[in-house]
Design a protein around this motif. Structure first.
Motif, PDB file in Angstrom:
ATOM      1  N   GLY A 281     -10.562  31.045 -40.321  1.00 48.23           N
ATOM      2  CA  GLY A 281     -11.063  31.836 -41.445  1.00 48.23           C
ATOM      3  C   GLY A 281     -11.827  31.008 -42.463  1.00 48.23           C
ATOM      4  N   ARG A 282     -12.174  29.772 -42.068  1.00 48.23           N
ATOM      5  CA  ARG A 282     -12.913  28.842 -42.926  1.00 48.23           C
ATOM      6  C   ARG A 282     -12.152  28.480 -44.202  1.00 48.23           C
ATOM      7  NH1 ARG A 282     -19.345  30.501 -42.459  1.00 48.23           N
ATOM      8  NH2 ARG A 282     -19.481  30.344 -40.193  1.00 48.23           N
ATOM      9  N   ARG A 283     -10.843  28.438 -44.077  1.00 50.97           N
ATOM     10  CA  ARG A 283     -10.039  27.916 -45.180  1.00 50.97           C
ATOM     11  C   ARG A 283      -9.936  26.411 -45.011  1.00 50.97           C
ATOM     12  NH1 ARG A 283      -4.656  26.716 -45.901  1.00 50.97           N
ATOM     13  NH2 ARG A 283      -4.098  27.557 -43.844  1.00 50.97           N
ATOM     14  N   LYS A 284     -10.259  25.680 -46.052  1.00 49.69           N
ATOM     15  CA  LYS A 284     -10.307  24.228 -45.980  1.00 49.69           C
ATOM     16  C   LYS A 284      -8.917  23.650 -45.738  1.00 49.69           C
ATOM     17  CE  LYS A 284     -13.073  22.128 -48.791  1.00 49.69           C
ATOM     18  NZ  LYS A 284     -13.700  21.486 -49.989  1.00 49.69           N
ATOM     19  N   ARG A 285      -8.853  22.703 -44.795  1.00 50.83           N
ATOM     20  CA  ARG A 285      -7.625  21.969 -44.556  1.00 50.83           C
ATOM     21  C   ARG A 285      -7.759  20.569 -45.138  1.00 50.83           C
ATOM     22  NH1 ARG A 285      -3.813  23.455 -40.804  1.00 50.83           N
ATOM     23  NH2 ARG A 285      -2.687  21.829 -41.928  1.00 50.83           N
ATOM     24  N   THR A 286      -6.696  20.062 -45.682  1.00 44.32           N
ATOM     25  CA  THR A 286      -6.703  18.707 -46.234  1.00 44.32           C
ATOM     26  C   THR A 286      -5.597  17.890 -45.578  1.00 44.32           C
ATOM     27  OG1 THR A 286      -5.269  19.435 -48.048  1.00 44.32           O
ATOM     28  CG2 THR A 286      -7.655  19.401 -48.462  1.00 44.32           C
ATOM     29  N   PRO A 287      -5.729  16.567 -45.557  1.00 47.73           N
ATOM     30  CA  PRO A 287      -4.682  15.729 -44.960  1.00 47.73           C
ATOM     31  C   PRO A 287      -3.339  15.943 -45.653  1.00 47.73           C
ATOM     32  CG  PRO A 287      -6.690  14.463 -45.307  1.00 47.73           C
ATOM     33  CD  PRO A 287      -6.887  15.775 -46.006  1.00 47.73           C
ATOM     34  N   ASP A 288      -2.255  15.794 -44.883  1.00 48.38           N
ATOM     35  CA  ASP A 288      -0.932  15.894 -45.474  1.00 48.38           C
ATOM     36  C   ASP A 288      -0.083  14.695 -45.064  1.00 48.38           C
ATOM     37  OD1 ASP A 288       0.062  16.339 -42.904  1.00 48.38           O
ATOM     38  OD2 ASP A 288       0.209  18.500 -43.163  1.00 48.38           O
ATOM     39  N   TYR A 289       1.213  14.773 -45.292  1.00 48.11           N
ATOM     40  CA  TYR A 289       2.087  13.612 -45.104  1.00 48.11           C
ATOM     41  C   TYR A 289       2.198  13.167 -43.644  1.00 48.11           C
ATOM     42  CZ  TYR A 289       6.017  16.349 -43.186  1.00 48.11           C
ATOM     43  OH  TYR A 289       6.830  17.116 -42.397  1.00 48.11           O
ATOM     44  N   LEU A 290       1.835  14.028 -42.693  1.00 51.44           N
ATOM     45  CA  LEU A 290       1.920  13.676 -41.280  1.00 51.44           C
ATOM     46  C   LEU A 290       0.697  12.906 -40.775  1.00 51.44           C
ATOM     47  CD1 LEU A 290       3.375  17.014 -39.845  1.00 51.44           C
ATOM     48  CD2 LEU A 290       4.585  14.839 -40.063  1.00 51.44           C
ATOM     49  N   ASP A 291      -0.390  12.931 -41.523  1.00 56.05           N
ATOM     50  CA  ASP A 291      -1.628  12.302 -41.046  1.00 56.05           C
ATOM     51  C   ASP A 291      -1.528  10.796 -40.918  1.00 56.05           C
ATOM     52  OD1 ASP A 291      -4.291  14.141 -40.907  1.00 56.05           O
ATOM     53  OD2 ASP A 291      -2.805  15.022 -42.247  1.00 56.05           O
ATOM     54  N   THR A 292      -0.585  10.192 -41.610  1.00 61.94           N
ATOM     55  CA  THR A 292      -0.473   8.733 -41.590  1.00 61.94           C
ATOM     56  C   THR A 292       0.311   8.203 -40.404  1.00 61.94           C
ATOM     57  OG1 THR A 292       1.197   9.166 -43.299  1.00 61.94           O
ATOM     58  CG2 THR A 292      -0.860   8.174 -44.008  1.00 61.94           C
ATOM     59  N   VAL A 293       0.850   9.089 -39.561  1.00 56.71           N
ATOM     60  CA  VAL A 293       1.455   8.656 -38.301  1.00 56.71           C
ATOM     61  C   VAL A 293       0.332   8.513 -37.277  1.00 56.71           C
ATOM     62  CG1 VAL A 293       3.095   9.211 -36.480  1.00 56.71           C
ATOM     63  CG2 VAL A 293       3.619   9.823 -38.847  1.00 56.71           C
TER      64      VAL A 293
END
Length: 407
Positions: free
Chosen positions: A269-281
């Motif tokens: 739906g073109r809602r922006k996603r941003t990095p979260d706490y799991l991205d650093t794994v």
């Protein structure tokens, strides 16, 4: 320039083709295998015999057809991303469709940087293979040889590579066990959570295939222990820099979206996603790259720049036949037979608004590289692209007669 390189490659392969024909005059029975033979050049590169039918004109026509396919995919199915397609080692088509940021109307290019999601796994597997070739580890080593307090027994590096460990998924148990989602989770944190809480096995090791992000995160930790350097440093110094992949790197918290050309990830739906706490794994995901750099990666796998040919071949051996739609899994690669009868190796990825796909066909040195930053299901239609590039071969009359006689 691409077609000049193509002509050069055709010239180089003429001698190889002549060699094949000479051998054919001695043994007609070997025809099917001879034309699949690779001919290494002075640099150890594998060269595929290019058929006379593959000319600059035919390559150009194929490029036009691919442009029509992806233009239609963009208009009708909402594909938003970049693409690069090769055949006989040559780029026959590349393009960019849509935006890296819809709010800013930032137009995508083939140099735009995307999160690779699970396409990252093949790089983790390569790091393990490189260390194995250097004698720093063995595929049958236990995890405890590198992580002494790891509580799950009977798991080897090979089990992790082939998704046969039975380990629970860290992306699930971290939701329950990690106290503050504003604090980034690291690979060491995953290990500490597993040691402290010991989430239950899904099954005993090597019982069956079960796709495991935890296994590849653990492999990244093993790379660190075996090499003595951080995982991201190892990839940068041993893979990205030697291959001149200048726009490829691992996730870092300080990397803001749009920094260094990184595109924004969006939902359907073109809602922006941003990095979260799991991205650093890292290890299971976390790499960023471009279609241009992934082409360099694809081409490097036809050389011995990273590992010997015999070592790489182990990555393309299936260890779990029939896991899904007659697929198999090697070391960081899925294996599948396409309509033409060729066995291709590929991997897809889906993570936080990014949808990725990389397929290689060693028989004709072709590749399909697609990176999207809108997870709207448009990549599901790549099956039709595979049918177009690798169509089923017509059954010859003699073969039809044999089948009728057999029935």
């Amino acid at each position: 320039m691409a077609f000049l390189r193509l002509q050069s490659l055709l010239t180089r392969c003429m001698a190889a083709s002549a060699f094949c024909l000479a051998l054919l005059s001695c043994s007609e029975d070997k025809k099917s295998t001879l034309f699949e033979t690779m001919f290494p050049d002075n640099e150890g590169r594998e060269l595929v015999v290019v058929p006379a039918s593959f000319t600059p004109d035919s390559a150009r026509q194929l490029g036009h057809q691919l442009d029509s396919i992806f233009s239609r995919l963009h208009k009708k199915r909402g594909f938003n991303g970049t693409v690069l397609v090769t055949k006989y080692d040559q780029v026959i088509y590349k393009g960019a469709f849509g935006y890296g940021d819809f709010q800013c109307k930032d137009t995508l290019t083939t140099e735009s940087v995307f999160q690779l999601a699970s396409v990252s796994k093949q790089f983790t597997a390569m790091a393990i293979m490189m260390l194995k070739e250097e004698g720093e580890l063995s595929y049958d080593d236990s995890v405890q040889q590198y992580v002494p307090d790891f509580p799950y027994r009977g798991i080897t590096i090979r089990h992790l590579l082939t998704h046969r460990s039975g380990l629970p998924n860290y992306t699930y148990f971290s939701d329950e066990l990690w106290p503050d989602r504003k604090v980034s989770l690291t690979n060491d944190d995953v290990l500490h959570l597993m040691a402290a809480h010991q989430p239950k096995y899904y099954f005993t090791p090597d019982k069956r295939f079960d796709y495991s992000n935890t296994g590849y995160a653990l492999l990244a930790s093993i790379v660190e222990k075996a090499s003595g350097v951080p995982f991201d440093t190892y990839l940068q110094e041993e893979i990205f820099e030697p291959l001149e992949m200048t726009r490829t790197y691992t996730f870092r918290p300080e990397l803001a979206v749009q920094n260094e050309g990184i595109v924004t990830g969006y939902t359907g739906g073109r809602r922006k996603r941003t990095p979260d706490y799991l991205d650093t794994v890292l290890g299971d995901k976390g790499l960023y790259s471009t279609v241009e750099d992934l082409y360099k990666w694809d081409q490097a796998l036809y050389t011995q720049k990273l590992v010997k040919r015999e070592t790489l071949a182990e990555a393309f051996i299936g260890y779990s036949p029939g896991i899904k739609n007659e697929e198999d899994y090697g070391f960081g690669w899925r294996l599948k037979q396409v309509e033409s009868g060729d066995t291709v190796v590929y991997h897809g990825g889906l993570w936080h608004g990014y949808n990725t796909y990389l397929l290689r066909n060693p028989k004709d040195h072709s590749a399909i590289i697609v990176l999207s930053n809108v997870t709207n299901g448009s990549l599901n239609y790549l099956k039709e692209l595979r049918k177009f590039l690798y169509p089923a071969q017509p059954v010859k009359k003699d073969e039809q007669k044999e089948k009728i006689a057999a029935n």
